[in-house]
Design an enzyme around this catalytic site. Structure first.
Site, mmCIF file in Angstrom:
data_model
loop_
_atom_site.group_PDB
_atom_site.id
_atom_site.type_symbol
_atom_site.label_atom_id
_atom_site.label_comp_id
_atom_site.label_asym_id
_atom_site.label_seq_id
_atom_site.Cartn_x
_atom_site.Cartn_y
_atom_site.Cartn_z
ATOM 1 N N HIS A 157 0.833 -1.216 0.000
ATOM 2 C CA HIS A 157 0.000 0.000 0.000
ATOM 3 C C HIS A 157 0.869 1.268 0.000
ATOM 4 C CE1 HIS A 157 -3.356 -2.674 1.287
ATOM 5 N NE2 HIS A 157 -2.390 -3.247 1.980
ATOM 6 N N SER A 278 15.253 21.646 -15.870
ATOM 7 C CA SER A 278 14.057 22.440 -16.117
ATOM 8 C C SER A 278 14.495 23.768 -16.724
ATOM 9 C CB SER A 278 13.313 22.672 -14.805
ATOM 10 O OG SER A 278 12.569 23.873 -14.859
ATOM 11 N N LYS A 284 16.365 21.828 -10.703
ATOM 12 C CA LYS A 284 15.673 20.591 -11.049
ATOM 13 C C LYS A 284 16.533 19.582 -11.799
ATOM 14 C CE LYS A 284 11.864 19.554 -10.562
ATOM 15 N NZ LYS A 284 10.618 20.006 -11.168
ATOM 16 N N GLU A 291 9.944 8.629 -16.679
ATOM 17 C CA GLU A 291 8.593 9.180 -16.883
ATOM 18 C C GLU A 291 8.084 8.890 -18.295
ATOM 19 O OE1 GLU A 291 8.035 13.281 -14.733
ATOM 20 O OE2 GLU A 291 10.110 13.084 -15.357
#
Ligand code: ARG
Length: 459
Positions: A157, A278, A284, A291
């Site tokens: 979970h 970024s 970043k 992704e």
């Protein structure tokens, strides 16, 4: 009069928009090699059976090789008016070899031709994909070897559950991808069936030697039913569904790598060469590769839905709807290949942070089950032990402590079966060492599992 190869019964020209709409050349041109390979086999077989002469076969085979060369040298302009790769090859053969080229299509239809072409193509690509997956598995196992004794929190979970070995976690993926490879191996068998000779749907009046064609093209067997031969796209549906499952495995791994590389987890660092920055936030470092793989899973699942929907309700035998099988198939092949390849490389560039993982194991009562097991070892039935350990967790939570921080007196309040040896029993390393059941995260088990996987991969 319509000048198409099939134009005999037509008195009017094809509408320009229809021509564009009907054409598949932009997509199926990548089948040129399989198409030519299939045609060469067909010619050799026809010569053997004296359907054409040996001399005609020789001229046409040489012509086809020339066409192949021309395609590879970009000397052929593809055009919608010639519809598909089959007609382009035949048309070009006409230019190279003259009118005799019109003999190539004897005893054959584009229906069995395309069924053959896709199978030749997909057999090759499936082999390549299986090889790439094995390379990827090697990176997984190398990572497991490199960090063999690193302990991390195992989750259920997405809540910290019990400590596990990082290598054990990696080997979970090894198993998943092993099944993926087995699925591809299995569907390869059904791809490996030679359909040529079915012609349009009913077979042909020429004395084709299908067995000989099969032999030349190295297929395992010849298809048994001509109607099925030209109607069947099961092998594509199977392939894409296996690919979708495989992509879902990549997507799950991606999700974990993305989480683990976040500052919240800080379990791993993905190297600069596999991350991007970024344009606005200078700090970043984004896990774009993971992704994108996760994102591309969507298109492969979409491809599966597309092919299933195309095939649903199609009457036998060939229907033009089936021309729509190629885009989802090719896209699936391309996507799975690049994702597998890039993942093998990315895994080689992942740094694991054992300290951070270990620290995370210290918070969240990951040894609560072990406290229950401790009480069981002292003679308490498991259900009671579970309740006592639960009370211990509640008590510790209240105090802002972990189980290891409870004093012996506090433990004694919960059960007088608890003795000083409890601290050693619930220590993180010990919880791992005690997981001795086969397939569990115990040190010895995992060491053997890593060695077994390495052996299977020849590492
Ligand atoms: N381009 C077609 C396809 O991909 C080839 C088969 C065409 N057959 C036909 N009867 N129109 O399905």
């Amino acid at each position: 009069m319509n000048e198409k190869l099939w134009g005999g019964r037509f008195s009017q020209k094809t509408d320009e928009l229809v021509e564009k709409f009907n054409a598949s050349i932009d997509v199926d041109k990548r089948l040129y090699e399989s198409d030519i390979e299939g045609s060469i086999a067909h010619l050799k077989m026809m010569a053997k059976e004296s359907i054409i002469t040996q001399m005609e076969a020789k001229i046409l085979v040489e012509g086809l090789l020339k066409v192949k060369e021309k395609i590879e040298n970009n000397e052929i302009i593809f055009s919608a008016s010639l519809e598909d790769i089959h007609m382009h090859v035949e048309d070009e053969l006409g230019k190279v070899a003259g009118d005799i080229a019109r003999k190539l299509h004897t005893g054959r239809s584009r229906n069995d031709q395309i069924a053959l072409d896709i199978r030749i193509y997909l057999k090759k690509e499936t082999g390549t994909i299986m090889d790439l997956l094995v390379e990827f598995q090697k990176s997984l196992v190398r990572l497991a070897q490199k960090y063999s004794d690193v302990i991390m929190p195992g989750y259920t979970h997405l809540q910290r559950a019990q400590p596990v070995l990082f290598s054990h976690h990696m080997l979970a993926y090894y198993e998943m991808f092993k099944r993926d490879i087995q699925r591809f191996e299995d569907c390869f068998k059904r791809m490996d069936v030679m359909p040529l000779g079915a012609a349009a749907l009913a077979g042909t009046t020429y004395p084709l030697n299908r067995e000989y064609t099969r032999e030349i093209l190295s297929f395992a067997k010849v298809s048994d039913n001509s109607i099925d031969s030209v109607s069947d796209r099961d092998f594509i549906m199977e392939f894409i569904s296996h690919a979708a499952i495989c992509m879902i495995h990549f997507s799950r791994l991606s999700e974990e790598l993305i989480l683990w590389s976040s500052s919240e987890f800080s379990f791993i660092t993905i190297s600069d060469s596999f991350t991007t920055g970024s344009s606005i936030m200078p700090q970043k470092k984004n896990p774009d590769v993971a992704e994108l793989v996760r994102g591309k899973t969507g298109r492969v699942v979409g491809n599966l839905v597309a092919i299933l929907t195309v095939m649903k309700s199609l009457p036998l035998a060939y229907n033009k709807d089936m021309q729509e099988d190629k885009e989802p198939l090719f896209d699936t092949v391309d996507t799975l290949k690049i994702c597998t390849d890039i993942y093998s490389r990315m895994l080689e560039h992942i740094e694991v942070h054992p300290k951070r993982m270990y620290e995370a194991c210290k918070q969240g009562f990951l040894n609560a089950t072990d406290l229950a097991d401790y009480l069981v070892s002292k003679g308490m039935p498991f259900r009671h032990a579970h309740a006592v350990a639960g009370r211990a967790v509640a008590f510790a939570l209240n105090q802002g402590k972990e189980l290891n921080d409870l004093s012996l007196d506090e433990f004694k309040e919960l059960s007088d079966l608890i003795l000083p040896d409890v601290y050693d029993f619930i220590a993180i390393d010990k919880t791992i060492a005690r997981r001795i059941s086969y397939g569990g995260t115990g040190f010895d088990n995992v060491k053997q599992a890593v060695a077994k996987a390495a052996g299977e991969l020849g590492l």
